[in-house]
Design a protein around this motif. Structure first.
Motif, PDB file in Angstrom:
ATOM      1  N   HIS A   1       0.872  -1.091   0.005  1.00 29.33           N
ATOM      2  CA  HIS A   1      -0.066   0.003   0.173  1.00 29.33           C
ATOM      3  C   HIS A   1       0.863   1.277   0.013  1.00 29.33           C
ATOM      4  O   HIS A   1       0.725   2.308  -0.545  1.00 29.33           O
ATOM      5  CB  HIS A   1      -0.817   0.106   1.149  1.00 29.33           C
ATOM      6  CG  HIS A   1      -1.810   1.373   1.263  1.00 29.33           C
ATOM      7  ND1 HIS A   1      -2.731   1.763   0.423  1.00 29.33           N
ATOM      8  CD2 HIS A   1      -1.838   2.235   2.341  1.00 29.33           C
ATOM      9  CE1 HIS A   1      -3.328   2.761   0.772  1.00 29.33           C
ATOM     10  NE2 HIS A   1      -2.867   3.178   1.756  1.00 29.33           N
ATOM     11  N   GLN A   2       2.120   1.143   0.678  1.00 25.92           N
ATOM     12  CA  GLN A   2       2.769   2.544   0.783  1.00 25.92           C
ATOM     13  C   GLN A   2       3.503   2.730  -0.572  1.00 25.92           C
ATOM     14  O   GLN A   2       3.656   3.911  -0.993  1.00 25.92           O
ATOM     15  CB  GLN A   2       3.803   2.150   1.767  1.00 25.92           C
ATOM     16  CG  GLN A   2       5.151   3.375   1.859  1.00 25.92           C
ATOM     17  CD  GLN A   2       6.010   3.046   2.977  1.00 25.92           C
ATOM     18  OE1 GLN A   2       6.103   2.016   3.848  1.00 25.92           O
ATOM     19  NE2 GLN A   2       6.879   4.095   3.077  1.00 25.92           N
TER      20      GLN A   2
ATOM     21  N   THR B   1       0.739   4.107  -2.620  1.00 30.36           N
ATOM     22  CA  THR B   1       0.769   5.773  -2.343  1.00 30.36           C
ATOM     23  C   THR B   1       1.740   6.639  -2.896  1.00 30.36           C
ATOM     24  O   THR B   1       1.581   8.020  -2.948  1.00 30.36           O
ATOM     25  CB  THR B   1       0.357   6.060  -0.689  1.00 30.36           C
ATOM     26  OG1 THR B   1       1.497   5.486  -0.258  1.00 30.36           O
ATOM     27  CG2 THR B   1      -0.927   5.196  -0.341  1.00 30.36           C
ATOM     28  N   GLU B   2       3.072   6.049  -2.903  1.00 32.58           N
ATOM     29  CA  GLU B   2       4.252   6.988  -3.286  1.00 32.58           C
ATOM     30  C   GLU B   2       4.318   6.589  -5.023  1.00 32.58           C
ATOM     31  O   GLU B   2       5.336   7.263  -5.306  1.00 32.58           O
ATOM     32  CB  GLU B   2       5.301   6.216  -2.576  1.00 32.58           C
ATOM     33  CG  GLU B   2       5.391   6.413  -1.087  1.00 32.58           C
ATOM     34  CD  GLU B   2       6.370   5.998  -0.359  1.00 32.58           C
ATOM     35  OE1 GLU B   2       7.204   4.783  -0.938  1.00 32.58           O
ATOM     36  OE2 GLU B   2       6.819   5.994   0.913  1.00 32.58           O
TER      37      GLU B   2
END
Length: 307
Positions: free
Chosen positions: A11-12, A15-16
């Motif tokens: 998920h990170q 988002t990045e």
């Protein structure tokens, strides 16, 4: 479902906007691959490899096992002898890939009590190999021989010191001063290891690399040459002494515990090397590099030619 900690890492990345995915090649001008000379798409080299197998009555079969068991095809010693001659090295040992070669070398070579000093921009495969060893490791500032000298002086009482760099760095396209680096290692009796992955096929006489271009073959403990870049095929080799080769055969786990490359992969490497001395695309590549440097486009070493 992934465990929550792993799902959060994915998920990170999303988002990045840094999530890695696999795509297919598009018919565009190539500015991103390692196929600097277009060898991977060359029908001439493909046919040359198959002609060599046919001429020597070698079936186009797969590999049979580890080289220490049933996979050491008769092409291996022939190719390794050719590599030694071409690169002015006492011995050569073929690995399945550049990653395998670096993992195998750096996980088995440095011992407890040794120190590895590596350029901060060194390739991930070297970092991974070092992390698997029992030696302590410290990075020096990129291409900064003054900082390296300070570290060599600080750790000179270590059992053995290994200094690791690349002759051409893939992301920036720059190179260290190999002559001064070699002299510095001599002063502190450190063992110099150079990864030539992005120089082979491109730089030096007949694409032999920067170590030979600077006449340092006998002053470098080990060289790594890979074939998945300018040579457009698969595999890699560690160049060094016969004693180093014997050691790696006995202690390099990525060499011992893997299925050997099949004969057609070995024939492809040989065909690519035979093409290097007369290949005109090397000159074309350097003209492209000059053009893009003049116009301030990106990393010179990553400028590609199109077939």
């Amino acid at each position: 479902m992934l465990p929550e900690k792993l799902a959060n890492k994915i998920h990170q990345r999303k988002t990045e906007n840094a999530l890695r995915t696999l795509g297919t090649s598009l018919p565009l001008t190539d500015f991103s691959s390692n196929d600097y000379l277009g060898f991977s798409k060359s029908e001439q080299l493909f046919n040359a490899a198959h002609a060599y197998l046919a001429a020597n009555n070698i079936k186009h079969n797969g590999a049979a096992g580890s080289r220490l068991l049933s996979g050491n095809h008769s092409l291996y010693p022939k190719l390794e002898h050719m590599l030694s001659e071409f690169h002015n090295s006492e011995a050569a040992l073929i690995f399945n890939s550049g990653y395998d070669a670096n993992i195998g070398l750096f996980s088995s070579l440095p011992q407890r009590g040794d120190v590895v000093l590596y350029d901060e921009h060194i390739h991930a495969s070297i970092r991974d190999g070092i992390s698997m060893s029992h030696a302590k490791a410290y990075k020096f500032k990129h291409n900064n021989l003054t900082h390296l000298g300070e570290l060599l002086k600080r750790y000179q009482q270590s059992d053995t010191i290994y200094v690791v760099t690349e002759s051409v760095f893939s992301m920036d396209g720059d190179s260290p001063d190999l002559v001064q680096l070699s002299n510095l290692c001599k002063t502190y009796q450190a063992y110099l290891i150079i990864d030539e992955a992005h120089a082979i096929g491109i730089l030096g006489n007949n694409g032999s690399g920067l170590v030979q271009a600077t006449g340092l073959e006998q002053h470098v403990f080990a060289r790594l040459v890979t074939y998945g870049k300018a040579l457009g095929c698969h595999g890699a080799a560690v160049l060094g002494s016969k004693a180093l080769k014997q050691y790696l055969i006995n202690f390099s786990r990525s060499f011992i515990y893997t299925t050997a490359l099949p004969p057609h992969s070995l024939a492809a490497i040989q065909a690519a090397y035979q093409e290097l001395p007369s290949h005109i695309k090397r000159a074309q590549l350097h003209e492209n590099i000059k053009h893009f440097k003049k116009d301030h486009f990106g990393c010179a070493s990553l400028m590609m030619t199109r077939n």
